[in-house]
Every structure is written in C-alpha cells, then in structure tokens.
Design an enzyme around this catalytic site. Structure first.
Site, PDB file in Angstrom:
ATOM      1  N   VAL A 114     -11.064 -94.311   1.428  1.00 34.02           N
ATOM      2  CA  VAL A 114     -11.019 -95.097   2.514  1.00 34.02           C
ATOM      3  C   VAL A 114     -12.532 -95.555   1.995  1.00 34.02           C
ATOM      4  CG1 VAL A 114     -12.919 -95.410   4.534  1.00 34.02           C
ATOM      5  CG2 VAL A 114     -10.712 -94.058   4.347  1.00 34.02           C
ATOM      6  N   CYS A 115     -13.244 -96.962   1.762  1.00 27.08           N
ATOM      7  CA  CYS A 115     -14.174 -97.534   1.102  1.00 27.08           C
ATOM      8  C   CYS A 115     -14.868 -97.205   0.042  1.00 27.08           C
ATOM      9  CB  CYS A 115     -15.475 -97.037   2.422  1.00 27.08           C
ATOM     10  SG  CYS A 115     -16.862 -98.246   2.476  1.00 27.08           S
TER      11      CYS A 115
END
Length: 331
Positions: A114-115
């Site tokens: 994520v990210c």
C-alpha cells in the site's frame, strides 16, 4: 466449512495508520457482510512487527503487534500486506526483514503493498520484472532506484486475478486510500462482486473508482532556483490563464525566441510550454470545481479552455473522468 484466510499486515515505527486500517477494515467489513448472510467469517486479521511492543504510527497512534514477523510461517498466510509511511526508509535498510519478505513471496498466496510500501517490496527484489505503482510523490524514486521494476505511474493498484492487466500474486497500490481500492478488489476476487459491492456501499466507497491517481496529484510550480530562466514567466502565468497563451505570447513575456523558449521548457520542466499551460489550466479548473465556485461552462471560460467540451476532453485525457464526475465526487 472453509478455513479462515489469514490476512497479515506488517507494521513498523512511523507507518501510515490509514495504510494499515483502511485495507483491513475492508476485510473486516466483508466478514460482517457474510455474518449478515448467515455465513461464517472468512478472514482472520493480524498485525505483525519486528518486536512485541506497541508500534507508534506517523500519526502518533499506537498499534499492538499480534506476532513478530520472525515467528510467522509465511505458508500459513493467505495475504501479506506491506504498508507505507514515513518509516519506509528504515525498513528498506533492514536486511533481515528484506530476507524474510523474499522468503515469504513464493509461500503466500498474495503479497501486496500500500502506498510507499512498494519501496520495501522493491528493496527486497520481489518487484523486479513486475508491474508496480506507488504514491505519485514516490513514483520517481521507485523508477530511479529500481530500474528492473515496470513502474505504472497512473494506476490505483496493479492487482488482477486474471494475470492479464496486472498480477494476482504480487501487486502494489498507490497512495493511502488506494489501499482500500486494492482490498475491495481482493474481496471481489474471493467472494464475488455482490459482497464486494455491499462492502463498498457500507464504507461509502466506489467499488471501482474511475480514473487513475493523477486526479489526486497537483502540478506544482517549481522553486525559482530550479528554473531560473522560466521563474518570472511561471510566476506570471497563473493570473493570466484566461488570456491568449500561444507560444509567441509566452516567448514575448519571457523575452526569449519561441524556439529557445520551447527548448528551455523541455530542459527545465520536461515538457513543452503548450503542455505546461494545459496542465496549469487543468489544475486551476480542478480547484474551482472542488470549491464549487462556478459552473462548468464558467470554469472553462475562466481557465482558458473556452468551451466546456475542451475542458471535458482535457479532463478525460489526464484524469479519465469528466468535469461533472469530478465536481460530484470532490466538490
């Protein structure tokens, strides 16, 4: 009865709290939807870290570790998620963690980030040769530091259960809330569209958001020291977006020959003056639509697009959504 699928999320000091809680809430909500249908929960959620001590996120909130990752058998995990945050750089230097991730990759069914967590997976080498994305602010670092990774700058995530436009085994997602988009895609692959849609409705989310992550980033005016020959012109432009901004007009304002101006733009900004003006007008239009300050036709006129159709084409070109859709979602 189907066995519980364990979803583990790595946490570490200065992790982004929403990168952890956003995706995990999707899986938790999927369990709730199943219970409403009289079905057993499918997912078991856990947080893994380097120690058993509570971990302080970048927001100052503390999260409790369920198990140290050194003690986790990756073969017992269904899905392993690696979030991003301010603490990413330290994790990228943790040789033991990177070794553990490399060892875990072939054993878990799904491994995702994520990210800026993509930078950790890239440092472990598991993204080499694979399609990947990350937060728009970290795309250049991912591309420059890991040339073997096939960076896709404008993707919300790279998961595809069919292994056609993405990867069903190792995948990444863009900034912060894109982790929720990723988790919804994982739930849809596991439990079907109806359950994923029910979760999305419960969380007031799109099941599939239109457009890529460029709709959330901004074209910022560079520091004058970075563009000394263009600084005065770039400072002048935002107040004149509704004017004639042809190459000749810009060249006269910059006191440069048109061909020289075009060359300087490419050298200092990586794009020609026409494209820069178009992007600047787009950013101004986005700001006006977000603040609900004017109608679409007025926004088109004020920002130099003239006709709303020109504004619509530019929105679709860069953001893959219409001005109307953008205003409804962000206004």
């Amino acid at each position: 009865m189907e066995a519980l699928r364990r979803i583990a999320c790595l946490i570490y000091p200065n992790v982004m709290s929403l990168d952890v809680t956003g995706p995990l809430q999707v899986f938790a909500s999927a369990n709730v939807e199943r219970l409403r249908q009289g079905l057993p929960a499918l997912y078991e959620l856990s947080l893994i870290g380097s120690t058993e001590d509570p971990v302080a996120t970048s927001a100052g909130l503390r999260m409790c570790v369920d198990q140290m990752w050194r003690q986790v058998d990756p073969a017992q995990l269904d899905t392993l998620l690696v979030p991003g945050g301010q603490g990413v750089d330290v994790q990228c230097q943790d040789a033991d963690l990177l070794d553990w991730l490399r060892n875990a990759e072939p054993k878990v069914r799904r491994l995702g980030s994520v990210c800026s967590g993509a930078l950790i997976l890239a440092a472990a080498g598991v993204l080499d040769g694979r399609m990947a994305t990350t937060h728009w602010a970290d795309v250049d670092e991912l591309r420059d530091s890991h040339p073997a990774v096939r960076v896709q700058a404008d993707r919300l995530h790279t998961y595809d259960p069919r292994n056609q436009d993405g990867d069903a085994h190792v995948f990444t997602s863009a900034g912060v809330t894109a982790g929720i988009d990723l988790a919804l895609a994982l739930v849809e692959a596991d439990l079907g569209r109806a359950t994923a849609l029910a979760v999305a409705r419960r969380l007031v989310m799109f099941l599939r958001r239109p457009g890529g992550q460029t709709q959330f980033s901004a074209l910022l005016t560079p520091e004058p020291s970075r563009v000394p020959r263009l600084a005065a012109l770039l400072d002048w432009l935002p107040a004149h977006l509704g004017d004639d901004l042809s190459l000749e007009v810009l060249a006269e304002q910059a006191r440069l020959a048109p061909r020289t101006l075009s060359r300087v733009f490419v050298q200092e900004l990586g794009m020609g003056p026409g494209r820069y003006v178009e992007r600047l007008r787009l950013e101004a239009a986005r700001a006006l639509l977000q603040d609900a300050q004017a109608s679409i036709s007025t926004v088109a006129r004020l920002t130099g697009f003239g006709h709303p159709e020109n504004l619509r084409r530019t929105f679709h070109k860069y953001l893959s959504v219409s001005p109307q859709e953008y205003a409804e979602r962000f206004g």
